[in-house]
Design an enzyme around this catalytic site. Sequence first.
Site, PDB file in Angstrom:
ATOM      1  CB  CYS A  25      -0.970  -0.016   1.178  1.00  0.00           C
ATOM      2  SG  CYS A  25      -0.177   0.026   2.794  1.00  0.00           S
ATOM      3  CG  ASP A  78      -5.087   6.240   2.543  1.00  0.00           C
ATOM      4  OD1 ASP A  78      -5.131   5.753   3.684  1.00  0.00           O
ATOM      5  OD2 ASP A  78      -4.382   7.205   2.225  1.00  0.00           O
ATOM      6  CB  CYS A  85      -3.615   1.853   7.074  1.00  0.00           C
ATOM      7  SG  CYS A  85      -3.398   3.352   8.041  1.00  0.00           S
ATOM      8  NE  ARG A  86      -4.411   1.517   1.845  1.00  0.00           N
ATOM      9  CZ  ARG A  86      -4.237   2.259   0.772  1.00  0.00           C
ATOM     10  NH1 ARG A  86      -5.120   2.180  -0.206  1.00  0.00           N
ATOM     11  NH2 ARG A  86      -3.199   3.068   0.659  1.00  0.00           N
ATOM     12  CB  SER A  87       0.304  -3.538   2.876  1.00  0.00           C
ATOM     13  OG  SER A  87       1.112  -2.549   3.447  1.00  0.00           O
ATOM     14  CG  ASN A 115       4.404  -1.774   5.189  1.00  0.00           C
ATOM     15  OD1 ASN A 115       5.536  -2.105   5.505  1.00  0.00           O
ATOM     16  ND2 ASN A 115       3.411  -2.635   5.180  1.00  0.00           N
TER      17      ASN A 115
HETATM   18  P1  4NP Z   1      -1.666   2.861   4.094  1.00  0.00           P
HETATM   19  O1  4NP Z   1      -2.335   4.186   4.689  1.00  0.00           O
HETATM   20  O2  4NP Z   1      -1.146   3.209   2.726  1.00  0.00           O
HETATM   21  O3  4NP Z   1      -2.808   1.899   4.035  1.00  0.00           O
HETATM   22  O4  4NP Z   1      -0.582   2.443   5.064  1.00  0.00           O
HETATM   23  C1  4NP Z   1      -1.670   5.404   4.750  1.00  0.00           C
HETATM   24  C2  4NP Z   1      -0.889   5.715   5.836  1.00  0.00           C
HETATM   25  C3  4NP Z   1      -0.285   6.941   5.937  1.00  0.00           C
HETATM   26  C4  4NP Z   1      -0.456   7.875   4.933  1.00  0.00           C
HETATM   27  C5  4NP Z   1      -1.227   7.566   3.840  1.00  0.00           C
HETATM   28  C6  4NP Z   1      -1.819   6.335   3.745  1.00  0.00           C
HETATM   29  N1  4NP Z   1       0.126   9.159   5.041  1.00  0.00           N
HETATM   30  O5  4NP Z   1      -0.109   9.998   4.167  1.00  0.00           O
HETATM   31  O6  4NP Z   1       0.871   9.417   5.995  1.00  0.00           O
END
Ligand code: 4NP
Length: 147
Positions: free
Chosen positions: A11, A119, A16-18, A14
């Site tokens: 993602c 996201d 939240c989702r992955s 790294n």
């Molecule tokens: P992820 O979520 O891609 O599922 O880990 C996010 C975590 C942090 C951010 C964006 C998406 N950020 O912009 O900090």
Amino acid sequence: MYKAGNVLMVCLGNICRSPIAQGVFENISKKFDINVDSAGVANYHIGYHPDKRSINIAQKNGIDISMQKARQISVNDFFSFDYIFVMDKQNFYDVNKLMSRYKTNSLVQLLNDPFEIEDPYYGDEKGFEIVYDKIYQGCKRVVNNWK
Ligand code: 4NP
């Protein structure tokens, strides 16, 4: 049917989702002798444990992801993983762009193909429940198509 292989969940951050996808996939792919890992396209959160909301929703479903630590995707990954599952179209674009300079056989695909797993970072807990369900469906889809 596809042949089972090593899986990298990707993602943006790294956190939240992955990490959830890694935990779920590890949990439902135990009969296969494969490695499962996750990484982010971005470098914002390297070394961080998953977001508390991700840890909580995984825990609620009996999966402990609290020990995972974020890392950024790297060239080695294109040679270590047979499957690279991404969460959204931006991830798909970014990973393909990074890969385009290398000769690799890794298959890049939306985890919940043809749907995106959006996201949830700036949303609330409900968003993480939706993300969990989509990730679970995506992981099941993959394992059900493996021999
Ligand atoms: P992820 O979520 O891609 O599922 O880990 C996010 C975590 C942090 C951010 C964006 C998406 N950020 O912009 O900090």
